[in-house]
Design an enzyme around this catalytic site. Structure first.
Site, PDB file in Angstrom:
ATOM      1  CE  LYS A   9      30.376  75.461  48.867  1.00 26.89           C
ATOM      2  NZ  LYS A   9      29.272  75.756  47.892  1.00 26.89           N
ATOM      3  CE1 TYR A  49      32.683  77.258  44.006  1.00 28.52           C
ATOM      4  CE2 TYR A  49      33.133  78.723  45.848  1.00 28.52           C
ATOM      5  CZ  TYR A  49      32.622  77.529  45.356  1.00 28.52           C
ATOM      6  OH  TYR A  49      32.059  76.607  46.208  1.00 28.52           O
ATOM      7  CG  PHE A  57      25.357  82.769  41.754  1.00 28.26           C
ATOM      8  CD1 PHE A  57      26.541  82.142  42.117  1.00 28.26           C
ATOM      9  CD2 PHE A  57      24.704  82.329  40.598  1.00 28.26           C
ATOM     10  CE1 PHE A  57      27.077  81.100  41.363  1.00 28.26           C
ATOM     11  CE2 PHE A  57      25.239  81.294  39.830  1.00 28.26           C
ATOM     12  CZ  PHE A  57      26.424  80.680  40.216  1.00 28.26           C
ATOM     13  NE  ARG A  85      29.912  67.709  41.487  1.00 26.76           N
ATOM     14  CZ  ARG A  85      29.693  69.018  41.346  1.00 26.76           C
ATOM     15  NH1 ARG A  85      30.376  69.899  42.061  1.00 26.76           N
ATOM     16  NH2 ARG A  85      28.778  69.459  40.511  1.00 26.76           N
ATOM     17  CB  THR A  91      24.312  72.756  42.828  1.00 24.20           C
ATOM     18  OG1 THR A  91      25.290  72.033  42.094  1.00 24.20           O
ATOM     19  CG2 THR A  91      24.831  74.132  43.184  1.00 24.20           C
ATOM     20  NE  ARG A 102      26.171  71.038  48.071  1.00 20.48           N
ATOM     21  CZ  ARG A 102      26.828  71.079  46.924  1.00 20.48           C
ATOM     22  NH1 ARG A 102      26.372  70.399  45.878  1.00 20.48           N
ATOM     23  NH2 ARG A 102      27.931  71.786  46.805  1.00 20.48           N
ATOM     24  CG  ASN A 112      25.713  74.734  48.347  1.00 17.82           C
ATOM     25  OD1 ASN A 112      26.686  75.315  48.831  1.00 17.82           O
ATOM     26  ND2 ASN A 112      25.619  74.450  47.063  1.00 17.82           N
ATOM     27  CG  HIS A 115      33.916  72.827  46.541  1.00 18.46           C
ATOM     28  ND1 HIS A 115      33.481  73.199  45.296  1.00 18.46           N
ATOM     29  CD2 HIS A 115      35.143  72.274  46.355  1.00 18.46           C
ATOM     30  CE1 HIS A 115      34.408  72.894  44.402  1.00 18.46           C
ATOM     31  NE2 HIS A 115      35.431  72.328  45.015  1.00 18.46           N
ATOM     32  CD  GLU A 126      38.100  72.453  42.726  1.00 16.07           C
ATOM     33  OE1 GLU A 126      37.836  71.475  43.462  1.00 16.07           O
ATOM     34  OE2 GLU A 126      37.252  72.989  41.986  1.00 16.07           O
TER      35      GLU A 126
HETATM   36  P1  GTP Z   1      30.503  73.646  44.517  1.00 16.87           P
HETATM   37  O1  GTP Z   1      30.781  72.242  44.970  1.00 16.87           O
HETATM   38  O2  GTP Z   1      30.426  74.664  45.633  1.00 16.87           O
HETATM   39  O3  GTP Z   1      31.463  74.075  43.393  1.00 16.87           O
HETATM   40  O4  GTP Z   1      29.037  73.596  43.925  1.00 16.87           O
HETATM   41  P2  GTP Z   1      28.577  72.953  42.551  1.00 16.87           P
HETATM   42  O5  GTP Z   1      29.743  72.456  41.754  1.00 16.87           O
HETATM   43  O6  GTP Z   1      27.518  71.979  42.895  1.00 16.87           O
HETATM   44  O7  GTP Z   1      27.922  74.214  41.813  1.00 16.87           O
HETATM   45  P3  GTP Z   1      28.682  75.381  41.020  1.00 16.87           P
HETATM   46  O8  GTP Z   1      30.138  75.130  40.943  1.00 16.87           O
HETATM   47  O9  GTP Z   1      27.923  75.615  39.769  1.00 16.87           O
HETATM   48  O10 GTP Z   1      28.412  76.628  41.980  1.00 16.87           O
HETATM   49  C1  GTP Z   1      29.276  76.921  43.056  1.00 16.87           C
HETATM   50  C2  GTP Z   1      28.481  77.410  44.228  1.00 16.87           C
HETATM   51  O11 GTP Z   1      27.871  78.648  43.882  1.00 16.87           O
HETATM   52  C3  GTP Z   1      27.320  76.512  44.634  1.00 16.87           C
HETATM   53  O12 GTP Z   1      27.688  75.479  45.490  1.00 16.87           O
HETATM   54  C4  GTP Z   1      26.418  77.502  45.355  1.00 16.87           C
HETATM   55  O13 GTP Z   1      26.868  77.749  46.687  1.00 16.87           O
HETATM   56  C5  GTP Z   1      26.621  78.759  44.526  1.00 16.87           C
HETATM   57  N1  GTP Z   1      25.587  78.867  43.504  1.00 16.87           N
HETATM   58  C6  GTP Z   1      25.483  78.175  42.342  1.00 16.87           C
HETATM   59  N2  GTP Z   1      24.385  78.541  41.668  1.00 16.87           N
HETATM   60  C7  GTP Z   1      23.790  79.490  42.422  1.00 16.87           C
HETATM   61  C8  GTP Z   1      22.602  80.263  42.261  1.00 16.87           C
HETATM   62  O14 GTP Z   1      21.873  80.154  41.278  1.00 16.87           O
HETATM   63  N3  GTP Z   1      22.320  81.155  43.266  1.00 16.87           N
HETATM   64  C9  GTP Z   1      23.113  81.293  44.369  1.00 16.87           C
HETATM   65  N4  GTP Z   1      22.780  82.168  45.325  1.00 16.87           N
HETATM   66  N5  GTP Z   1      24.213  80.571  44.557  1.00 16.87           N
HETATM   67  C10 GTP Z   1      24.549  79.683  43.595  1.00 16.87           C
HETATM   68 MG    MG Z   2      31.424  73.581  41.403  1.00 15.91          MG
END
Ligand code: GTP
Ligand code: MG
Length: 148
Positions: A9, A49, A57, A85, A91, A102, A112, A115, A126
């Site tokens: 990212k 996304y 968020f 992962r 996350t 992370r 974070n 992805h 993707e």
């Molecule tokens: P990705 O690998 O980025 O897809 O992350 P993930 O699969 O572990 O989590 P998810 O797909 O649910 O969320 C995508 C991204 O949104 C996360 O990596 C975070 O950067 C952001 N995100 C998720 N939950 C929150 C939250 O509660 N608050 C904020 N500020 N950002 C969030």
């Molecule tokens: Mg995700």
């Protein structure tokens, strides 16, 4: 072989973590099959996304992801999605184990660093979204040293 979409990212690019992240995937035994630096449009990121549209968020997430270039990659190998992962970590960095990307480098869920696809089906989507031009084929001579 299974493929996953991994992305550094904008914060990971700015903080100089690209080499470290690539190195972790290389050393784990995955094969790099696609790589590029891109400053994605908001529309592209909203597609990526799409499942999170409506979350509180979401606007902040798109601003963050559009704030600079990302490094888009495809890695291939045994259980690439799940192992990818686990290498990223949880996350929310509050819960990410030390030793994960992370868990070693991030503090905030909204910054974070990386992805990774969360299922084989989403990985395929993707990879098509980020690499519509397709992926190079080449043989990986190390494979017999990594896979039974
Ligand atoms: P990705 O690998 O980025 O897809 O992350 P993930 O699969 O572990 O989590 P998810 O797909 O649910 O969320 C995508 C991204 O949104 C996360 O990596 C975070 O950067 C952001 N995100 C998720 N939950 C929150 C939250 O509660 N608050 C904020 N500020 N950002 C969030
Ligand atoms: Mg995700």
């Amino acid at each position: 072989a299974e493929r996953t979409y991994i992305m550094v990212k904008p914060d990971g690019v700015q903080r100089g973590l690209v080499g470290d992240i690539i190195g972790r995937f290389e050393k784990r035994g995955f094969k790099l099959i696609a790589l590029k630096l891109v400053h994605a449009t908001r529309e592209h990121l909203e597609d990526h996304y799409g499942d999170l549209k409506g979350k509180p968020f979401f606007p902040g997430l798109i601003n963050y992801m559009a704030s600079g270039p990302v490094v888009a990659m495809v890695w291939e190998g045994l259980d690439a999605v799940k192992t990818g992962r686990s290498m990223l970590g949880a996350t929310n960095p509050l819960a990410s184990a030390p030793g994960t990307i992370r868990g070693d480098y991030a503090l905030a869920v909204g910054r974070n660093i990386c992805h990774g696809s969360d299922s084989v089906e989403n990985a395929e989507k993707e990879i098509k979204l980020w690499f519509p031009e397709g992926i190079v084929q080449y043989s990986h001579d190390l494979a017999p040293w990594i896979f039974e």
